[in-house]
Design a protein around this motif. Structure first.
Motif, PDB file in Angstrom:
ATOM      1  N   ARG A 259       0.850  -1.197   0.000  1.00 11.74           N
ATOM      2  CA  ARG A 259       0.000   0.000   0.000  1.00 11.74           C
ATOM      3  C   ARG A 259       0.883   1.243   0.000  1.00 11.74           C
ATOM      4  NH1 ARG A 259      -3.655   0.416   5.030  1.00 11.74           N
ATOM      5  NH2 ARG A 259      -4.170  -1.647   4.281  1.00 11.74           N
ATOM      6  N   THR A 260       0.714   2.095  -0.997  1.00  9.71           N
ATOM      7  CA  THR A 260       1.475   3.339  -1.101  1.00  9.71           C
ATOM      8  C   THR A 260       0.521   4.519  -1.009  1.00  9.71           C
ATOM      9  OG1 THR A 260       1.291   3.370  -3.511  1.00  9.71           O
ATOM     10  CG2 THR A 260       3.207   2.244  -2.591  1.00  9.71           C
ATOM     11  N   PRO A 261       1.026   5.715  -0.777  1.00 11.11           N
ATOM     12  CA  PRO A 261       0.143   6.893  -0.750  1.00 11.11           C
ATOM     13  C   PRO A 261      -0.593   7.109  -2.074  1.00 11.11           C
ATOM     14  CG  PRO A 261       2.273   7.438   0.191  1.00 11.11           C
ATOM     15  CD  PRO A 261       2.389   6.054  -0.379  1.00 11.11           C
ATOM     16  N   GLU A 262       0.031   6.676  -3.190  1.00 10.32           N
ATOM     17  CA  GLU A 262      -0.622   6.817  -4.496  1.00 10.32           C
ATOM     18  C   GLU A 262      -1.699   5.754  -4.709  1.00 10.32           C
ATOM     19  OE1 GLU A 262       2.919   6.310  -4.432  1.00 10.32           O
ATOM     20  OE2 GLU A 262       3.191   8.460  -4.179  1.00 10.32           O
ATOM     21  N   GLY A 263      -1.702   4.722  -3.879  1.00 11.50           N
ATOM     22  CA  GLY A 263      -2.643   3.615  -4.022  1.00 11.50           C
ATOM     23  C   GLY A 263      -1.984   2.443  -4.717  1.00 11.50           C
ATOM     24  N   GLY A 264      -2.287   1.246  -4.260  1.00 11.92           N
ATOM     25  CA  GLY A 264      -1.728   0.051  -4.863  1.00 11.92           C
ATOM     26  C   GLY A 264      -0.361  -0.287  -4.303  1.00 11.92           C
ATOM     27  N   ALA A 265       0.210  -1.342  -4.862  1.00 11.34           N
ATOM     28  CA  ALA A 265       1.516  -1.811  -4.413  1.00 11.34           C
ATOM     29  C   ALA A 265       2.627  -0.912  -4.948  1.00 11.34           C
ATOM     30  CB  ALA A 265       1.732  -3.249  -4.884  1.00 11.34           C
ATOM     31  N   TYR A 266       3.774  -0.974  -4.277  1.00 14.51           N
ATOM     32  CA  TYR A 266       4.938  -0.220  -4.708  1.00 14.51           C
ATOM     33  C   TYR A 266       5.373  -0.699  -6.081  1.00 14.51           C
ATOM     34  CZ  TYR A 266       9.732   1.498  -4.898  1.00 14.51           C
ATOM     35  OH  TYR A 266      10.902   2.103  -5.290  1.00 14.51           O
ATOM     36  N   GLN A 267       5.729   0.234  -6.938  1.00 12.04           N
ATOM     37  CA  GLN A 267       6.195  -0.094  -8.281  1.00 12.04           C
ATOM     38  C   GLN A 267       7.694   0.186  -8.367  1.00 12.04           C
ATOM     39  OE1 GLN A 267       3.922   1.823 -11.312  1.00 12.04           O
ATOM     40  NE2 GLN A 267       4.364   0.199 -12.785  1.00 12.04           N
ATOM     41  N   ARG A 268       8.444  -0.817  -8.794  1.00  6.82           N
ATOM     42  CA  ARG A 268       9.903  -0.719  -8.901  1.00  6.82           C
ATOM     43  C   ARG A 268      10.301   0.458  -9.779  1.00  6.82           C
ATOM     44  NH1 ARG A 268      13.612  -2.908 -12.715  1.00  6.82           N
ATOM     45  NH2 ARG A 268      15.638  -3.186 -11.760  1.00  6.82           N
ATOM     46  N   LYS A 269      11.393   1.138  -9.396  1.00 10.57           N
ATOM     47  CA  LYS A 269      11.896   2.273 -10.166  1.00 10.57           C
ATOM     48  C   LYS A 269      13.260   1.920 -10.748  1.00 10.57           C
ATOM     49  CE  LYS A 269       9.541   5.809  -7.466  1.00 10.57           C
ATOM     50  NZ  LYS A 269       8.665   4.929  -6.759  1.00 10.57           N
ATOM     51  N   THR A 270      13.554   2.477 -11.918  1.00 12.84           N
ATOM     52  CA  THR A 270      14.863   2.312 -12.543  1.00 12.84           C
ATOM     53  C   THR A 270      15.379   3.679 -12.974  1.00 12.84           C
ATOM     54  OG1 THR A 270      13.862   1.892 -14.700  1.00 12.84           O
ATOM     55  CG2 THR A 270      14.407  -0.021 -13.375  1.00 12.84           C
ATOM     56  N   VAL A 271      16.686   3.758 -13.154  1.00  6.37           N
ATOM     57  CA  VAL A 271      17.349   5.008 -13.506  1.00  6.37           C
ATOM     58  C   VAL A 271      17.811   4.924 -14.953  1.00  6.37           C
ATOM     59  CG1 VAL A 271      19.301   6.508 -12.968  1.00  6.37           C
ATOM     60  CG2 VAL A 271      18.107   5.329 -11.133  1.00  6.37           C
ATOM     61  N   LEU A 272      17.565   5.978 -15.709  1.00  9.03           N
ATOM     62  CA  LEU A 272      18.036   6.065 -17.085  1.00  9.03           C
ATOM     63  C   LEU A 272      19.149   7.100 -17.154  1.00  9.03           C
ATOM     64  CD1 LEU A 272      14.651   6.047 -19.038  1.00  9.03           C
ATOM     65  CD2 LEU A 272      16.138   4.121 -18.505  1.00  9.03           C
TER      66      LEU A 272
END
Length: 147
Positions: free
Chosen positions: A35-48
């Motif tokens: 649960r995140t403040p945005e709603g739903g599960a945490y979504q993995r982040k990547t760096v470009l």
């Protein structure tokens, strides 16, 4: 090319890899966040990453043409993006974040992938530190020649 250009390039690499390590750490910290403040599960982040173009002065263009060098002067972060890979779903009707059917959406963070990325970023950082230190030693030797 100035006296410190190589150091600037190595420094940009260290800065980029440090931020990459920060994002990997954030992913690892949220491996179980459903649960995140945005709603739903945490979504993995990547760096470009993207290369930083060399200054467009006449001297820089002439030197690059003579030496046949790339017209780049380091690296920078272009953006941090969310990984769009599918989110795993498990059946656990007792979980507080379960939907009406009893399924829980989990983050798309894989521990093995994140650890491999962490080792890669750490080694890249170390390589930039080594390059920086070697450039510093070469500059010191060049200054000693003038004495």
């Amino acid at each position: 090319m100035s006296f410190f250009t190589g150091m600037d390039i190595a420094t940009s690499g260290m800065t980029a890899q440090r931020l990459r390590l920060d994002i990997i750490t954030q992913n690892l910290a949220n491996v179980n966040t459903t649960r995140t403040p945005e709603g739903g599960a945490y979504q993995r982040k990547t760096v470009l990453f993207e290369s930083v173009p060399m200054q467009n002065s006449f001297e820089a263009m002439l030197t690059g043409a003579i030496n046949r060098k790339y017209n780049t002067q380091g690296v920078q972060i272009s953006e941090i993006v969310a990984d769009e890979s599918p989110m795993p779903v498990i059946y656990d009707p007792t979980h507080p974040d379960a939907d009406a059917d009893g399924y829980v959406t989990l983050p798309n963070v894989d521990l093995v992938t994140e650890m491999v990325n962490m080792i890669s970023a750490s080694r890249s950082y170390e390589a930039n530190v080594t390059a920086f230190n070697n450039l510093k030693a070469m500059n010191n030797k060049a200054l000693e020649l003038g004495q």
